[in-house]
Motif scaffolding. Structure first.
Motif, PDB file in Angstrom:
ATOM      1  N   SER A 120       0.867  -1.184   0.000  1.00 13.79           N
ATOM      2  CA  SER A 120       0.000   0.000   0.000  1.00 13.79           C
ATOM      3  C   SER A 120       0.903   1.234   0.000  1.00 13.79           C
ATOM      4  N   PHE A 121       0.341   2.392  -0.346  1.00  9.73           N
ATOM      5  CA  PHE A 121       1.172   3.583  -0.535  1.00  9.73           C
ATOM      6  C   PHE A 121       0.402   4.849  -0.166  1.00  9.73           C
ATOM      7  N   GLY A 122       1.159   5.930   0.035  1.00  9.19           N
ATOM      8  CA  GLY A 122       0.511   7.171   0.421  1.00  9.19           C
ATOM      9  C   GLY A 122       0.905   8.382  -0.386  1.00  9.19           C
ATOM     10  N   GLY A 123       1.729   8.204  -1.395  1.00 13.99           N
ATOM     11  CA  GLY A 123       2.148   9.382  -2.161  1.00 13.99           C
ATOM     12  C   GLY A 123       2.555   9.024  -3.568  1.00 13.99           C
ATOM     13  N   LEU A 124       3.216   9.921  -4.233  1.00 12.25           N
ATOM     14  CA  LEU A 124       3.748   9.759  -5.591  1.00 12.25           C
ATOM     15  C   LEU A 124       2.690   9.756  -6.686  1.00 12.25           C
ATOM     16  N   ILE A 125       1.592   9.020  -6.478  1.00 14.42           N
ATOM     17  CA  ILE A 125       0.487   9.079  -7.441  1.00 14.42           C
ATOM     18  C   ILE A 125      -0.823   9.214  -6.652  1.00 14.42           C
ATOM     19  N   ASP A 126      -1.878   9.665  -7.337  1.00 14.70           N
ATOM     20  CA  ASP A 126      -3.167   9.859  -6.663  1.00 14.70           C
ATOM     21  C   ASP A 126      -4.159   8.754  -6.980  1.00 14.70           C
ATOM     22  N   ASP A 127      -3.712   7.756  -7.730  1.00 14.58           N
ATOM     23  CA  ASP A 127      -4.621   6.691  -8.128  1.00 14.58           C
ATOM     24  C   ASP A 127      -4.921   5.759  -6.959  1.00 14.58           C
ATOM     25  N   GLU A 128      -6.010   4.989  -7.075  1.00 10.36           N
ATOM     26  CA  GLU A 128      -6.399   4.103  -5.966  1.00 10.36           C
ATOM     27  C   GLU A 128      -5.624   2.793  -5.972  1.00 10.36           C
ATOM     28  N   VAL A 129      -5.472   2.228  -7.152  1.00 14.15           N
ATOM     29  CA  VAL A 129      -4.783   0.935  -7.267  1.00 14.15           C
ATOM     30  C   VAL A 129      -3.778   1.025  -8.400  1.00 14.15           C
ATOM     31  N   ILE A 136      -2.427  -9.640 -15.936  1.00 14.54           N
ATOM     32  CA  ILE A 136      -2.583  -8.278 -15.392  1.00 14.54           C
ATOM     33  C   ILE A 136      -3.964  -7.720 -15.740  1.00 14.54           C
ATOM     34  N   ASN A 137      -4.474  -8.064 -16.908  1.00 10.73           N
ATOM     35  CA  ASN A 137      -5.811  -7.585 -17.308  1.00 10.73           C
ATOM     36  C   ASN A 137      -6.922  -8.239 -16.495  1.00 10.73           C
ATOM     37  N   THR A 138      -6.737  -9.503 -16.160  1.00 13.36           N
ATOM     38  CA  THR A 138      -7.691 -10.214 -15.304  1.00 13.36           C
ATOM     39  C   THR A 138      -7.779  -9.526 -13.938  1.00 13.36           C
ATOM     40  N   VAL A 139      -6.613  -9.184 -13.401  1.00 14.08           N
ATOM     41  CA  VAL A 139      -6.554  -8.525 -12.092  1.00 14.08           C
ATOM     42  C   VAL A 139      -7.165  -7.121 -12.190  1.00 14.08           C
ATOM     43  N   GLU A 140      -6.841  -6.417 -13.249  1.00 12.10           N
ATOM     44  CA  GLU A 140      -7.385  -5.077 -13.452  1.00 12.10           C
ATOM     45  C   GLU A 140      -8.918  -5.115 -13.501  1.00 12.10           C
ATOM     46  N   ARG A 141      -9.465  -6.044 -14.276  1.00  8.11           N
ATOM     47  CA  ARG A 141     -10.932  -6.172 -14.381  1.00  8.11           C
ATOM     48  C   ARG A 141     -11.570  -6.458 -13.029  1.00  8.11           C
ATOM     49  N   ALA A 142     -10.920  -7.325 -12.250  1.00 11.00           N
ATOM     50  CA  ALA A 142     -11.459  -7.687 -10.931  1.00 11.00           C
ATOM     51  C   ALA A 142     -11.564  -6.453 -10.024  1.00 11.00           C
ATOM     52  N   PHE A 143     -10.563  -5.572 -10.085  1.00 14.27           N
ATOM     53  CA  PHE A 143     -10.609  -4.334  -9.290  1.00 14.27           C
ATOM     54  C   PHE A 143     -11.667  -3.368  -9.836  1.00 14.27           C
ATOM     55  N   GLN A 181     -10.480   2.530  -9.039  1.00  9.48           N
ATOM     56  CA  GLN A 181      -9.844   3.189 -10.174  1.00  9.48           C
ATOM     57  C   GLN A 181      -8.408   2.635 -10.256  1.00  9.48           C
ATOM     58  N   VAL A 182      -8.053   2.128 -11.413  1.00 13.08           N
ATOM     59  CA  VAL A 182      -6.821   1.350 -11.555  1.00 13.08           C
ATOM     60  C   VAL A 182      -5.885   1.920 -12.623  1.00 13.08           C
ATOM     61  N   VAL A 183      -4.584   1.924 -12.332  1.00 11.07           N
ATOM     62  CA  VAL A 183      -3.576   2.237 -13.353  1.00 11.07           C
ATOM     63  C   VAL A 183      -2.573   1.080 -13.393  1.00 11.07           C
ATOM     64  N   LYS A 184      -1.843   1.009 -14.493  1.00 12.43           N
ATOM     65  CA  LYS A 184      -0.831  -0.044 -14.643  1.00 12.43           C
ATOM     66  C   LYS A 184       0.541   0.580 -14.872  1.00 12.43           C
ATOM     67  N   HIS A 204     -13.243  -2.113   7.055  1.00 13.23           N
ATOM     68  CA  HIS A 204     -14.156  -3.259   6.947  1.00 13.23           C
ATOM     69  C   HIS A 204     -14.869  -3.285   5.596  1.00 13.23           C
ATOM     70  N   LEU A 205     -15.233  -2.097   5.091  1.00 15.68           N
ATOM     71  CA  LEU A 205     -15.847  -2.003   3.760  1.00 15.68           C
ATOM     72  C   LEU A 205     -14.868  -2.466   2.682  1.00 15.68           C
ATOM     73  N   SER A 206     -13.640  -2.019   2.787  1.00 14.62           N
ATOM     74  CA  SER A 206     -12.613  -2.365   1.792  1.00 14.62           C
ATOM     75  C   SER A 206     -12.338  -3.852   1.772  1.00 14.62           C
ATOM     76  N   LYS A 207     -12.355  -4.440   2.959  1.00 15.79           N
ATOM     77  CA  LYS A 207     -12.061  -5.864   3.053  1.00 15.79           C
ATOM     78  C   LYS A 207     -13.095  -6.691   2.290  1.00 15.79           C
ATOM     79  N   VAL A 208     -14.354  -6.284   2.398  1.00 19.93           N
ATOM     80  CA  VAL A 208     -15.434  -6.983   1.682  1.00 19.93           C
ATOM     81  C   VAL A 208     -15.207  -6.879   0.169  1.00 19.93           C
ATOM     82  N   LYS A 209     -14.845  -5.673  -0.285  1.00 16.31           N
ATOM     83  CA  LYS A 209     -14.602  -5.461  -1.716  1.00 16.31           C
ATOM     84  C   LYS A 209     -13.379  -6.243  -2.196  1.00 16.31           C
ATOM     85  N   LEU A 210     -12.308  -6.188  -1.408  1.00 16.20           N
ATOM     86  CA  LEU A 210     -11.078  -6.879  -1.806  1.00 16.20           C
ATOM     87  C   LEU A 210     -11.260  -8.392  -1.841  1.00 16.20           C
TER      88      LEU A 210
END
Length: 264
Positions: free
Chosen positions: A158-167, A182-189, A195-198, A249-255
């Motif tokens: 996990s991270f807190g700076g450098l980019i503003d993206d979520e994943v 990588i596309n399978t993982v991206e779709r799952a998120f 919001q995902v970047v690669k 707790h919300l994030s855990k359900v989504k993840l």
């Protein structure tokens, strides 16, 4: 050693084996450990000891459902300031946060130590904490390759700076896993409204690069922003953020849904 003294914290790492039929997925958490041994803690600046900035706080709790999906998990219990398992063990062994196995400054360039560790202490740490971890992870991967022929390693951060993206997903610009994976993982998120970047800034560290050298192994680094699972008010304080907050707790359900999709 005297068993009663050997608390959970003293273990270098913890391995969680699948609680259901195992699948060829291994997850690794190299930066979520918060333990710093007293002999190292005493050398550090108190401010950094209090917050351990840029640790991947509480990911081991956030992802504690992984074994229930058939995933084998290995997590470091020692903090990244003790040794950084996601850096190559090359000279200079101590120094820059972004390149050295033993960082002497934080990500923001502030000194971590009041007393700088001596070269022999750095080497001792590498032998004790770094080499042991990587030997065990290599062994786990090898066992799964024997069992399945092909293995996927997810390096979780996990991270807190450098980019503003979520994943941010990193496969070193296409080198460490297939586009398909990588596309399978991206779709799952994306299915869970993330919001995902690669390969944006976080392209994958030493672990992602090193373990993908084995042609039977595909690796992917998954970086999620602190704000996606922690409380912003905690992140504004120079303390380790709390994990027991609604967002967590919300994030855990989504993840859990994200990873279940990937596992399927």
């Amino acid at each position: 050693s005297n068993v009663s003294h050997k608390s959970k914290l003293m273990e270098l790492f913890t391995i969680h084996t699948p609680t259901v039929q195992a699948i060829p997925l291994i997850a690794n958490l190299p930066h979520s450990g918060l333990y710093i041994p007293p002999d190292i803690a005493v050398m550090m600046a108190p401010a950094h000891l209090q917050s351990l900035p840029n640790s991947d706080w509480h990911l081991e709790k956030l992802y504690d459902f992984l074994p229930s999906l058939g995933i084998t998990v290995m997590q470091a219990n020692y903090n990244r300031y003790v040794v950084d398992l996601n850096r190559q063990a090359k000279e200079p062994l101590s120094g820059n946060f972004w390149s050295a196995v033993v960082p002497l400054q934080t990500a923001f360039g502030q000194p971590i130590y009041q007393t700088t560790p001596a070269p022999y202490q750095i080497q001792e740490r590498i032998n004790k904490y770094y080499t042991t971890y990587h030997n065990k992870l290599s062994q786990l991967i090898e066992q799964k390759v024997q069992e399945f022929g092909k293995v996927y390693l997810l390096d979780l951060h996990s991270f807190g700076g450098l980019i503003d993206d979520e994943v941010c997903l990193g496969n070193v610009n296409g080198k460490t896993c297939t586009e398909d994976f990588i596309n399978t993982v991206e779709r799952a998120f994306i299915n869970q409204k993330y919001q995902v970047v690669k390969n944006k800034i976080f392209t994958g560290g030493y672990i992602t690069r090193h373990y993908s050298e084995n042609k039977s192994v595909e690796t992917l680094q998954i970086e999620i922003k602190y704000q996606t699972y922690l409380s912003q008010q905690d992140l504004d304080k120079p303390l380790i953020p709390r994990w027991d907050v609604p967002n967590f707790h919300l994030s855990k359900v989504k993840l859990q849904q994200v990873i279940a999709d990937i596992a399927n």
